[in-house]
Design an enzyme around this catalytic site. Structure first.
Site, PDB file in Angstrom:
ATOM      1  N   GLU A 280      -5.885  32.143  33.767  1.00  0.00           N
ATOM      2  CA  GLU A 280      -4.788  31.458  33.066  1.00  0.00           C
ATOM      3  C   GLU A 280      -3.533  32.323  32.904  1.00  0.00           C
ATOM      4  OE1 GLU A 280      -6.447  30.027  29.415  1.00  0.00           O
ATOM      5  OE2 GLU A 280      -8.064  28.942  30.421  1.00  0.00           O
TER       6      GLU A 280
ATOM      7  N   GLU B 283     -14.735  24.595  35.147  1.00  0.00           N
ATOM      8  CA  GLU B 283     -14.992  24.289  33.731  1.00  0.00           C
ATOM      9  C   GLU B 283     -14.907  22.780  33.526  1.00  0.00           C
ATOM     10  OE1 GLU B 283     -12.688  26.763  31.082  1.00  0.00           O
ATOM     11  OE2 GLU B 283     -12.741  28.448  32.497  1.00  0.00           O
TER      12      GLU B 283
ATOM     13  N   SER C 103     -35.695 -17.721  35.006  1.00  0.00           N
ATOM     14  CA  SER C 103     -35.712 -16.646  34.016  1.00  0.00           C
ATOM     15  C   SER C 103     -36.382 -17.110  32.722  1.00  0.00           C
ATOM     16  CB  SER C 103     -34.293 -16.134  33.775  1.00  0.00           C
ATOM     17  OG  SER C 103     -34.303 -14.943  33.012  1.00  0.00           O
TER      18      SER C 103
END
EC number: 3.2.1.8
Length: 726
Positions: free
Chosen positions: A161, A280, A629
């Site tokens: 960074e 990350e 069903s």
């Protein structure tokens, strides 16, 4: 009760794993991520002390991952807090865990502005040191750490960074406005300029001649930051600095980034390095950052369903891009093992394992990818869905079965269509610059009819482009995917058609009016040889969440009957489609369902009404009952209890009959059972074989390429109807 439970279990077995009547699903079952991606890249995780000491957690690490990063233990401020002071305890524990289990590590990190050994910048009196002193201390630190762990480390985040975030293009220096520096104004940079980056890499290469040396940063998909990183790495490499790769921190959210931005960053960095790590990775549910993250900490709260869908979809999209670029992406590392461990807070739900270390569906979605689908693109022959509102172009379908959607919602943050593949809860649309959301299903849908709805920022809405159909206990949007055999339920201009009438009748047992739709074949009511012809009757039941409109509309029962009659495949008969009282049933109380309420309506009220008002043959050998069903469950329960009422029985994805359940073999002339080949085909075949062996006339159908859906039931009706009343 035993028969009821058998029927229920058969229907439950026809549903997908995640939908089986609320049964918990073990999403961790199956291979680990490291095995699923063995031909692509290593899959890693950042760990803390608990992850390597608790047996349940270590089991997850060992099964899922083949790369480990120490979340904090190796950072300079943690491992080397003071001159001459080294905290190797936890750092060694993590390294030894990896050595013992044959897991390689990413070394994170050697030089960072945060969590740094700030004592390197000052002397014992607290005064700033010259950069030469700083470099001497930094070199000692890097050499000590690298030499201690390089046997287990394959890649190092050397500098972390160092580049500035996106912001103003100018800044004030000594009272003057000058172009903003591309570098983070850290103590490192203010003392050394960008030379500290080069020095850190030089020191790391001295200590580890063969390790992969990485520059690692976040917001790499932001255009400005991406270019700053690119320019810095390019400059350094041209100067001979040994930067081997770039680590792209994947601190993303459910809305960002899109595939285009991610791919632009990968392609850009690939111009200067041949190794990229996604270092990350986590996906926060919201867009919080910094101090706002405190609101996501504390006691865990359930993740809203639509946000879960967005997160699963985002994970799927990201990994599809990662797989596409496997030539340069060598590792993907999740930042923490579980939501409980995450720096983002448990209520951001950022990882594939929850706060109790239970795998989420996102793990399954990441793992169980279909490589053949990664590069597949739909054929661009889309046409409007045949069930659209007049004049509406969208939704559209193509000849392969893909569906495409378009919704105008300029102020919305998310739009999801509840249709799609991968078990992700639907298709997540993307918004263009005009506020229009569009998207195409990931792959072809099963042919036939499908219910769906839109979820816009958590609210449920129907698609204004298509008609509405009653399903899931509400009016839903509907779409029809073309089927190869659709002619049997197509409207034909060359034949005569019957009609469907709505009948209302008073139900004493329920204390209210009830409704049924009645199909009457063409020619009904005509006088033949001085009298009107009478007809057999099929009582045909819908499934849970539906009503009396389902078979006539979604099921196309009338058109199926018309076509069969016109082709001479059946003699005309009446079909009665009534509301079956299914929708008061609540999942979780399945053992209490007996169909006794509907039995009273059907036997004592509906059948007498039909026989009184229509030209029926009012005896059991001219009466059939079938259902799909849950309507099949009703059919089975009622026909077994009241065999004197029906001579023909049919279950459509509604379980099966077995010979031992039928007390009198002479009570039924014909039994039909059917389902889709994605349901319970073995059960259907076993039932038919057993019934035939016991002397019953039985027939079955396993619908090719379908599941618990209307094309299955249309095909079943078409086949069953040809054997009724013979």
């Amino acid at each position: 009760m035993k028969k009821l439970l058998v029927a229920l279990s058969l229907i439950a077995g026809s549903l997908t794993a995640s939908a089986q009547w609320g049964r918990p699903v073990d999403y961790a079952a199956g291979p680990g991520l490291k095995d699923a991606y063995k031909d692509y890249f290593t899959v890693g995780v950042a760990v803390n002390k608990f992850n390597i000491s608790d047996p349940a957690q270590t089991a997850i690490v060992k099964k899922q991952f083949n790369s480990v990063t120490a979340e904090n233990a190796w950072k300079p401020g943690e491992i080397h807090p003071k001159e001459g002071v080294w905290n190797f305890g936890l750092a060694d524990s993590i390294a030894n865990f990896c050595r013992e289990n044959g897991i390689k590590m990413r070394g994170h990190c050697l030089c960072w502005h945060s969590q740094f050994a700030d004592w390197m910048f000052t002397d014992k009196k607290g005064k700033p040191v010259k950069k030469e002193v700083f470099y001497q201390r930094l070199r000692e630190h890097i050499h000590t750490v690298v030499n201690r762990y390089k046997d287990v480390v394959y890649a190092w985040d050397v500098v972390n960074e160092a580049m500035a975030d996106d912001g103003r293009p100018f800044e004030f220096v000594d009272g003057k406005m000058v172009p903003a520096s591309p570098y983070r104004q850290s103590r490192h940079f203010k003392l050394c300029g960008d030379e500290f980056i080069a020095k850190a890499f030089e020191f790391a290469r001295e200590a580890d001649p063969t390790g992969v040396l990485m520059y690692n940063d976040y917001s790499c998909v932001d255009e400005g930051k991406r270019e700053r990183i690119y320019n810095m790495v390019k400059k350094m490499k041209e100067a001979g600095v040994p930067i081997d790769g770039i680590g792209m921190q994947g601190h993303y959210n459910i809305y960002f980034p899109d595939e285009e931005k991610l791919e632009k960053a990968i392609n850009r960095f690939s111009e200067i390095v041949n190794t990229i790590h996604i270092t990350e990775l986590d996906l926060r549910t919201n867009t919080e950052s910094g101090g706002q993250l405190m609101f996501s900490r504390g006691e865990a709260k359930p993740q809203p369903g639509y946000m879960q869908t967005l997160q699963e979809d985002q994970y799927a999209r990201l990994f599809k891009i990662f797989r596409k670029h496997k030539d340069v992406i060598k590792n993907v590392t999740f930042w923490n093992l579980s939501d409980k461990d995450s720096w983002l807070g448990v209520n951001n739900h950022p990882l594939p394992f929850d706060e109790n270390f239970k795998a989420k569906r996102s793990l399954q979605i990441i793992r169980d990818f279909d490589a053949a689908m990664d590069n597949r693109k739909p054929k661009e022959d889309f046409v409007p869905n045949p069930m659209n509102q007049p004049g509406q172009e969208y939704p559209m379908v193509n000849s392969e079965g893909y569906a495409r959607f378009r919704v105008e919602a300029p102020d919305a943050k998310s739009v999801i269509v509840s249709l799609g593949l991968g078990g992700r809860g639907g298709t997540v649309l993307r918004k263009d610059k005009n506020g229009v959301w569009t998207g195409t299903t990931e792959g072809p849908m099963d042919p036939g009819f499908h219910y769906y709805h839109l979820t816009i920022d958590g609210g449920v809405f129907n698609d204004p482009g298509t008609h509405n159909y009653f399903g899931s206990c509400r009016w839903e949007s509907g779409i029809e995917i073309p089927a190869k055999d659709q002619d049997f339920y197509a409207y034909r201009k060359d034949i005569n058609h019957g009609n469907i009438q709505q009948v209302t009748f008073w139900s004493e047992s329920t204390g209210k009016m009830q409704t049924a739709n009645v199909y009457l074949p063409y020619g009904y009511g005509k006088v033949v040889k001085g009298k009107q012809e009478r007809y057999p009757v099929l009582y045909l039941q819908h499934g849970w969440g539906e009503n009396e409109t389902s078979w006539p509309v979604q099921g196309k029962a009338g058109l199926i009957m018309d076509n069969l009659i016109a082709d001479g495949k059946i003699k005309p008969f009446i079909v009665v489609m009534a509301y079956g009282l299914t929708n008061d049933f609540k999942f979780g109380s399945i053992g209490k369902f007996t169909a006794e309420e509907f039995e009273k309506v059907l036997i004592d009220e509906l059948i007498p009404t039909i026989d009184k008002n229509f030209l029926t043959k009012a005896d059991k050998w001219n009466r059939a009952m079938a259902g799909l069903s849950m309507g099949g469950m009703e059919t089975k329960l009622i026909t077994l209890r009241r065999p004197e009422m029906f001579g023909y029985w049919g279950l459509l994805s509604g379980g099966t009959y077995m010979p031992e359940e039928i007390k009198d073999p002479k009570a039924v002339k014909y039994i039909f059972v059917g389902c889709g080949d994605k349901e319970n085909p073995e059960g259907i075949n076993k039932s038919v074989e057993a019934l035939k062996a016991a002397g019953f006339k039985a027939e079955g159908l396993v619908s090719e390429g379908t599941a618990h859906e209307f094309l299955t039931w249309r095909r079943c009706l078409e086949k069953m109807a040809q054997s009724l009343f013979k």
